[in-house]
Design a protein around this motif. Structure first.
Motif, PDB file in Angstrom:
ATOM      1  N   GLU A  24      65.559 -57.241  51.756  1.00  0.00           N
ATOM      2  CA  GLU A  24      64.285 -57.949  51.668  1.00  0.00           C
ATOM      3  C   GLU A  24      63.226 -57.309  52.553  1.00  0.00           C
ATOM      4  N   VAL A  25      63.586 -57.004  53.798  1.00  0.00           N
ATOM      5  CA  VAL A  25      62.599 -56.429  54.704  1.00  0.00           C
ATOM      6  C   VAL A  25      62.252 -55.001  54.283  1.00  0.00           C
ATOM      7  N   ALA A  26      63.228 -54.271  53.727  1.00  0.00           N
ATOM      8  CA  ALA A  26      62.975 -52.897  53.291  1.00  0.00           C
ATOM      9  C   ALA A  26      62.058 -52.845  52.075  1.00  0.00           C
ATOM     10  N   ALA A  27      61.991 -53.945  51.299  1.00  0.00           N
ATOM     11  CA  ALA A  27      61.198 -53.968  50.066  1.00  0.00           C
ATOM     12  C   ALA A  27      59.819 -54.594  50.243  1.00  0.00           C
ATOM     13  N   LEU A  28      59.476 -55.040  51.446  1.00  0.00           N
ATOM     14  CA  LEU A  28      58.162 -55.643  51.671  1.00  0.00           C
ATOM     15  C   LEU A  28      57.046 -54.632  51.395  1.00  0.00           C
ATOM     16  N   GLN A  29      55.996 -55.091  50.711  1.00  0.00           N
ATOM     17  CA  GLN A  29      54.838 -54.250  50.427  1.00  0.00           C
ATOM     18  C   GLN A  29      53.607 -54.829  51.137  1.00  0.00           C
ATOM     19  N   ARG A  30      52.577 -54.018  51.240  1.00  0.00           N
ATOM     20  CA  ARG A  30      51.356 -54.470  51.925  1.00  0.00           C
ATOM     21  C   ARG A  30      50.846 -55.782  51.352  1.00  0.00           C
ATOM     22  N   GLN A  31      50.919 -55.939  50.028  1.00  0.00           N
ATOM     23  CA  GLN A  31      50.417 -57.153  49.387  1.00  0.00           C
ATOM     24  C   GLN A  31      51.233 -58.393  49.770  1.00  0.00           C
ATOM     25  N   ASP A  32      52.433 -58.202  50.343  1.00  0.00           N
ATOM     26  CA  ASP A  32      53.281 -59.337  50.724  1.00  0.00           C
ATOM     27  C   ASP A  32      52.974 -59.855  52.126  1.00  0.00           C
ATOM     28  N   ILE A  33      52.165 -59.126  52.887  1.00  0.00           N
ATOM     29  CA  ILE A  33      51.936 -59.452  54.295  1.00  0.00           C
ATOM     30  C   ILE A  33      50.548 -60.026  54.502  1.00  0.00           C
TER      31      ILE A  33
ATOM     32  N   ARG B  77      50.091 -55.988  62.961  1.00  0.00           N
ATOM     33  CA  ARG B  77      48.790 -55.435  62.556  1.00  0.00           C
ATOM     34  C   ARG B  77      48.689 -53.961  62.948  1.00  0.00           C
ATOM     35  N   ALA B  78      49.131 -53.628  64.129  1.00  0.00           N
ATOM     36  CA  ALA B  78      49.095 -52.226  64.565  1.00  0.00           C
ATOM     37  C   ALA B  78      49.955 -51.363  63.642  1.00  0.00           C
ATOM     38  N   HIS B  79      51.088 -51.884  63.229  1.00  0.00           N
ATOM     39  CA  HIS B  79      51.981 -51.135  62.331  1.00  0.00           C
ATOM     40  C   HIS B  79      51.312 -50.918  60.965  1.00  0.00           C
ATOM     41  N   LEU B  80      50.681 -51.967  60.438  1.00  0.00           N
ATOM     42  CA  LEU B  80      50.010 -51.848  59.141  1.00  0.00           C
ATOM     43  C   LEU B  80      48.898 -50.799  59.201  1.00  0.00           C
ATOM     44  N   GLY B  81      48.184 -50.748  60.294  1.00  0.00           N
ATOM     45  CA  GLY B  81      47.095 -49.793  60.410  1.00  0.00           C
ATOM     46  C   GLY B  81      47.557 -48.374  60.637  1.00  0.00           C
ATOM     47  N   ARG B  82      48.719 -48.215  61.251  1.00  0.00           N
ATOM     48  CA  ARG B  82      49.172 -46.889  61.655  1.00  0.00           C
ATOM     49  C   ARG B  82      50.168 -46.264  60.672  1.00  0.00           C
ATOM     50  N   CYS B  83      51.048 -47.080  60.038  1.00  0.00           N
ATOM     51  CA  CYS B  83      52.185 -46.526  59.294  1.00  0.00           C
ATOM     52  C   CYS B  83      52.213 -46.876  57.812  1.00  0.00           C
ATOM     53  N   VAL B  84      51.275 -47.684  57.319  1.00  0.00           N
ATOM     54  CA  VAL B  84      51.364 -48.190  55.944  1.00  0.00           C
ATOM     55  C   VAL B  84      50.171 -47.717  55.129  1.00  0.00           C
ATOM     56  N   GLY B  85      50.440 -47.282  53.892  1.00  0.00           N
ATOM     57  CA  GLY B  85      49.386 -46.853  52.993  1.00  0.00           C
ATOM     58  C   GLY B  85      48.432 -47.979  52.641  1.00  0.00           C
ATOM     59  N   GLU B  86      47.279 -47.621  52.104  1.00  0.00           N
ATOM     60  CA  GLU B  86      46.248 -48.618  51.813  1.00  0.00           C
ATOM     61  C   GLU B  86      46.512 -49.405  50.537  1.00  0.00           C
ATOM     62  N   GLY B  87      47.278 -48.871  49.593  1.00  0.00           N
ATOM     63  CA  GLY B  87      47.506 -49.549  48.321  1.00  0.00           C
ATOM     64  C   GLY B  87      48.301 -50.826  48.484  1.00  0.00           C
ATOM     65  N   PRO B  88      48.095 -51.814  47.612  1.00  0.00           N
ATOM     66  CA  PRO B  88      48.810 -53.089  47.728  1.00  0.00           C
ATOM     67  C   PRO B  88      50.320 -52.947  47.559  1.00  0.00           C
ATOM     68  N   ASP B  89      50.767 -51.917  46.829  1.00  0.00           N
ATOM     69  CA  ASP B  89      52.196 -51.748  46.610  1.00  0.00           C
ATOM     70  C   ASP B  89      52.833 -50.776  47.609  1.00  0.00           C
ATOM     71  N   ALA B  90      52.087 -50.388  48.645  1.00  0.00           N
ATOM     72  CA  ALA B  90      52.645 -49.499  49.666  1.00  0.00           C
ATOM     73  C   ALA B  90      53.727 -50.229  50.458  1.00  0.00           C
ATOM     74  N   LEU B  91      54.868 -49.570  50.628  1.00  0.00           N
ATOM     75  CA  LEU B  91      55.953 -50.174  51.407  1.00  0.00           C
ATOM     76  C   LEU B  91      55.532 -50.320  52.865  1.00  0.00           C
ATOM     77  N   VAL B  92      55.897 -51.448  53.459  1.00  0.00           N
ATOM     78  CA  VAL B  92      55.518 -51.717  54.840  1.00  0.00           C
ATOM     79  C   VAL B  92      56.374 -50.901  55.810  1.00  0.00           C
ATOM     80  N   PHE B  93      57.648 -50.790  55.509  1.00  0.00           N
ATOM     81  CA  PHE B  93      58.563 -50.075  56.407  1.00  0.00           C
ATOM     82  C   PHE B  93      59.184 -48.893  55.673  1.00  0.00           C
ATOM     83  N   THR B  94      58.942 -47.700  56.160  1.00  0.00           N
ATOM     84  CA  THR B  94      59.422 -46.479  55.519  1.00  0.00           C
ATOM     85  C   THR B  94      59.989 -45.535  56.575  1.00  0.00           C
TER      86      THR B  94
END
Length: 401
Positions: A209-218, A264-281
């Protein structure tokens, strides 16, 4: 030529050249059936016919010809025909069948399986060093397969899996981290995976579940995470994105406001801008395979550094569930947060926190009794010098005890 024996009201028998008795009788469709085995004595053949006649009268008779299917063939068909099984479950059942069931019982016809045979199979597994956990999983699979053969397909009359306790796993109690250890672990795994540790723990999330989280889920403002999907790793296939483990797995989970700055720091630093970008990679931006996570985070060294050597990633969810239960949440609330259809898991955590509460009460009670004993031992003049009344609070406590 065989010699014919006597006739009876139901069915008939004949004595074969070998001296054994063969039995025939009409099935419910009127067609003749032959017993699957012969009998050494005429009385045994008579008893068999009486039993079959009674089964037919009670509509409990099972055609022995249909029960000649081998367990391996039936079980493989059972797995392929079960509705709504997740790919990982299919893979697990197939593996358990091929590893622990088929090599021992796969060639046995369903109609010949009995409880002593199942008991011997289980004892053989344990004797060969198979863990109690894996043996219990294999037993539960076999029982489920044969239950379908009894209740749905009516191939056998009763399920031979009747061994008390054989389905139970006696897994060791898993560790629960305290708050300081959770944050210490988040620091130990490094900046890229700090938020993953905190979200998995305080959100009570499974690895997939945590591995599949996307930006749009947060929702980084409110701390609400939507669990819509989960990754499953299949041998020979790789990462498969699909629904969560159960219907209740689709849920919204809030994390504490205290960890939102890290998220928030993680989203800004490690996650792509698209809604389907994976949060944790991983470092290359791809989904993290469970087998690679320990290497990426130097997990063994990290958990040892916080005093929790041997900790598994799933223990983070166990920790989060325990913390949630300690808040006094209801069973329904815990079920929703954990993503469980059944109340069983929630009740386990509630029971654990209730035991902890009782332990606290008992510790307080021990302290009260110790104080009472000290009060009784003090000389009376000493109590008067302190201004303690003879029948004050300590006296009342002594009377109550």
């Amino acid at each position: 030529m065989a010699n014919k024996g006597g006739h009876r009201r139901f069915g008939n028998m004949r004595r074969l050249p070998s001296g054994r008795y063969q039995v025939r009788y009409p099935g419910p469709d009127g067609l003749p059936r032959t017993a699957p085995e012969t009998f050494a004595r005429k009385g045994e053949a008579e008893r068999y016919l009486s039993i079959v006649e009674a089964q037919l009268a009670r509509h409990e008779w099972v055609d022995p010809d249909r029960a000649k299917i081998r367990l391996q063939d039936y079980a493989e068909r059972w797995i392929s025909h079960r509705p709504n099984l997740r790919p990982r479950t299919v893979a697990l059942y197939t593996w358990l069948l091929g590893r622990y069931v088929t090599p021992y019982l796969g060639g046995v016809p369903l109609g010949r399986l009995d409880t002593p045979m199942v008991r011997e199979w289980r004892a053989t597994l344990l004797g060969n060093g198979v863990s109690a956990t894996m043996t219990a999983k294999a037993y539960r699979l076999l029982r489920a397969v044969l239950m379908t053969a009894v209740n749905e397909d009516e191939l056998i009359r009763k399920n031979p899996c009747r061994i008390p306790g054989a389905d139970q796993e006696k897994a060791s109690e898993r560790p629960v981290l305290n708050m300081a250890q959770v944050f210490a672990l988040a620091d130990q795994v490094g900046e890229r995976y700090r938020a993953l540790i905190l979200v998995a723990t305080f959100g009570c999330l499974r690895w997939g579940e945590v591995a599949a989280l996307q930006r749009q889920d947060i929702n980084a403002s409110t701390g609400v995470n939507r669990v819509r999907q989960a990754f499953t790793e299949l041998r020979g296939v790789g990462m498969v994105l699909g629904p969560p483990k159960s219907r209740a797995g689709r849920r919204a989970v809030s994390v504490p406001a205290a960890i939102l700055p890290v998220l928030r720091a993680h989203l800004g630093r490690c996650v792509g801008e698209g809604p389907d970008a994976l949060v944790f990679t991983g470092p290359n931006g791809a989904a993290i395979r469970r087998g690679n996570f320990n290497k990426l985070t130097k997990w063994s060294a990290a958990v040892a550094a916080i005093g929790a050597a041997g900790l598994h990633f799933h223990d983070l969810r166990h920790t989060g569930n325990t913390l949630a239960a300690r808040t006094g949440a209801s069973t329904k609330e815990l079920m929703a947060r954990m993503g469980h259809d059944s109340a069983q898991a929630a009740l386990i955590y509630q029971h654990a926190t209730a035991e902890a509460d009782r332990a606290i009460a008992e510790a307080v009670n021990d302290a009260v009794k110790a104080e009472q004993r000290r009060g009784k031992k003090a000389p009376k003049r000493e109590r008067k010098r302190r201004g303690d009344p003879d029948d004050g609070a300590a006296g009342m406590l002594a009377k109550v005890s």
